[in-house]
Design a protein around this motif. Structure first.
Motif, short mmCIF file in Angstrom:
data_model
loop_
_atom_site.label_atom_id
_atom_site.label_comp_id
_atom_site.label_asym_id
_atom_site.label_seq_id
_atom_site.Cartn_x
_atom_site.Cartn_y
_atom_site.Cartn_z
N MET A 251 17.72 24.40 21.87
CA MET A 251 17.74 23.14 22.61
C MET A 251 16.75 22.15 22.00
N ILE A 252 17.19 20.91 21.85
CA ILE A 252 16.35 19.82 21.32
C ILE A 252 15.91 18.93 22.47
N THR A 253 14.61 18.76 22.63
CA THR A 253 14.10 17.96 23.75
C THR A 253 13.71 16.54 23.32
N ASP A 254 13.53 16.30 22.01
CA ASP A 254 13.12 14.98 21.56
C ASP A 254 13.53 14.79 20.10
N GLY A 255 13.91 13.55 19.76
CA GLY A 255 14.25 13.23 18.38
C GLY A 255 15.70 12.89 18.17
N LEU A 256 16.58 13.29 19.08
CA LEU A 256 18.00 12.99 18.98
C LEU A 256 18.42 12.06 20.11
N SER A 257 19.44 11.27 19.83
CA SER A 257 20.00 10.36 20.83
C SER A 257 21.47 10.67 21.02
N LYS A 258 21.99 10.25 22.16
CA LYS A 258 23.39 10.47 22.43
C LYS A 258 24.24 9.77 21.37
N GLY A 259 25.19 10.50 20.82
CA GLY A 259 26.07 9.95 19.78
C GLY A 259 25.65 10.34 18.37
N ASP A 260 24.45 10.87 18.18
CA ASP A 260 24.03 11.33 16.84
C ASP A 260 24.94 12.45 16.37
N GLN A 261 25.32 12.36 15.09
CA GLN A 261 26.13 13.41 14.49
C GLN A 261 25.21 14.29 13.64
N VAL A 262 25.07 15.53 14.02
CA VAL A 262 24.18 16.46 13.34
C VAL A 262 24.99 17.30 12.34
N VAL A 263 24.45 17.46 11.16
CA VAL A 263 25.09 18.30 10.15
C VAL A 263 24.85 19.76 10.51
N VAL A 264 25.91 20.48 10.84
CA VAL A 264 25.77 21.88 11.24
C VAL A 264 26.41 22.82 10.22
N LYS A 265 27.13 22.27 9.25
CA LYS A 265 27.69 23.09 8.17
C LYS A 265 27.39 22.42 6.84
N GLY A 266 26.99 23.21 5.88
CA GLY A 266 26.66 22.67 4.57
C GLY A 266 25.33 21.94 4.54
N PHE A 267 24.48 22.15 5.56
CA PHE A 267 23.19 21.44 5.62
C PHE A 267 22.26 21.83 4.47
N HIS A 268 22.48 23.00 3.87
CA HIS A 268 21.64 23.41 2.75
C HIS A 268 22.08 22.76 1.43
N LEU A 269 23.18 22.00 1.47
CA LEU A 269 23.68 21.37 0.26
C LEU A 269 23.42 19.87 0.23
N VAL A 270 22.81 19.33 1.30
CA VAL A 270 22.61 17.88 1.38
C VAL A 270 21.12 17.55 1.48
N SER A 271 20.85 16.27 1.33
CA SER A 271 19.48 15.76 1.53
C SER A 271 19.59 14.33 2.01
N ALA A 272 18.50 13.76 2.51
CA ALA A 272 18.51 12.43 3.07
C ALA A 272 18.92 11.39 2.02
N GLY A 273 19.81 10.46 2.44
CA GLY A 273 20.26 9.40 1.55
C GLY A 273 21.51 9.72 0.76
N VAL A 274 21.98 10.95 0.83
CA VAL A 274 23.16 11.36 0.06
C VAL A 274 24.42 11.01 0.85
N PRO A 275 25.42 10.38 0.22
CA PRO A 275 26.70 10.12 0.90
C PRO A 275 27.51 11.41 1.02
N VAL A 276 28.20 11.54 2.13
CA VAL A 276 29.00 12.75 2.36
C VAL A 276 30.33 12.38 2.99
N ASN A 277 31.24 13.32 2.94
CA ASN A 277 32.51 13.19 3.65
C ASN A 277 32.41 14.00 4.94
N VAL A 278 32.72 13.38 6.05
CA VAL A 278 32.63 14.05 7.34
C VAL A 278 33.92 14.80 7.62
N VAL A 279 33.79 16.09 7.88
CA VAL A 279 34.94 16.93 8.21
C VAL A 279 34.73 17.46 9.62
N LYS A 280 35.69 17.22 10.49
CA LYS A 280 35.57 17.68 11.87
C LYS A 280 36.46 18.89 12.09
#
Length: 280
Positions: A251-280
């Motif tokens: 559970m996250i108590t601070d730092g996220l807002s409603k509507g934020d999209q969190v990377v839950v797959k492939g997070f070890h392959l990305v870094s801040a500022g990198v463009p990605v394709n969103v797959v749902k």
């Protein structure tokens, strides 16, 4: 009481009803004593009755009357004690159940402190568990728990807690809780190991993410998010404050807002500022 086992009336695995005779000890010595006391009591009763009649007529001394009365009452108490001992020579079923094991054999000596039979009733079982003192105040009587058994994967039982111990065990820093369950098919056996799930926290609204998606650097914990910029999806980095974890989620108590999209797959392959394709 001590005694030689005269007769065992049941066999291992046999079902019996409450009050049914299971075992009896030899009572020859007690019965001989009872016969002797009864004979003496009969004479003492006759003597007392005659003394009582004389006393009512004002004949005889008070000492003779009281002596005969005391002698009669003393023998009655002795007879009652012997008959109680005789009754104790019989072991009867305290409840309906199954004779699981018989330890001695006929002719052997039974004595206090040594088991004679293992007698069980599996229709209702008591389950106890030790809980860490960290949960004191979060667990209460009447609270429902889920019970499961590793050896019975298809069995899952919901039942309330009926007792919460008031004492912390000093060696393990735990306190005991107790539950009762019905076991009509006798599937669950005594001393089986069970797992207990207790809901110690609940909330209607919370941000929850997979625990593996939470990363950490020298600044603190963070997650990668996806933000839309100039028609592109760009990875962002948000530092967060975490709270409780359960199984694979946190559970996250601070730092996220409603509507934020969190990377839950492939997070070890990305870094801040990198463009990605969103797959749902």
């Amino acid at each position: 009481m001590n005694g030689r086992i005269e007769k065992i009336y049941v066999e291992e695995g046999q079902r019996v009803n409450k009050g049914e005779l299971l075992l009896s000890l030899n009572t020859d010595a007690i019965e001989n004593q009872i016969k002797g006391v009864k004979s003496t009591l009969e004479f003492a009763t006759t003597t007392f009755e005659k003394q009582d009649n004389l006393w009512k007529q004002g004949i005889g001394s008070e000492i003779d009357y009281l002596t005969s009365k005391n002698n009669k009452e003393s023998l009655e108490a002795q007879l009652e004690s012997l008959e109680a001992q005789k009754r104790m020579s019989q072991i009867r079923a305290p409840f309906a159940g199954v004779v699981d094991k018989i330890f001695p054999k006929e002719g052997e000596i039974a004595s206090p402190g040594f088991p004679v039979m293992e007698f069980v009733n599996l229709s209702k079982l008591t389950i106890t568990a030790d809980v860490s003192e960290a949960f004191v105040g979060k667990i209460k009587e009447g609270q429902n728990v889920e019970l499961s058994f590793s050896s019975l994967p298809d069995v899952m039982i919901k039942t309330p807690i009926i007792r919460v111990s008031k004492v912390i065990t000093s060696s393990s820093r735990t306190f005991e809780i107790e539950m009762e369950i019905n076991n009509p098919n006798e599937t669950i056996k005594p001393n089986m190991v069970s797992s207990i799930k207790i809901k110690d926290f609940s909330t209607d609204n919370a941000f929850v993410v997979p625990s593996l998606a939470i990363r950490k650097d020298i600044t603190g914990k963070y997650v990668y998010t996806v933000n839309k910029e100039d028609n592109q999806h760009i990875v962002g980095k948000k530092y967060i404050t975490t709270d409780l974890s359960y199984e694979e989620n946190t559970m996250i108590t601070d730092g996220l807002s409603k509507g934020d999209q969190v990377v839950v797959k492939g997070f070890h392959l990305v870094s801040a500022g990198v463009p990605v394709n969103v797959v749902k």
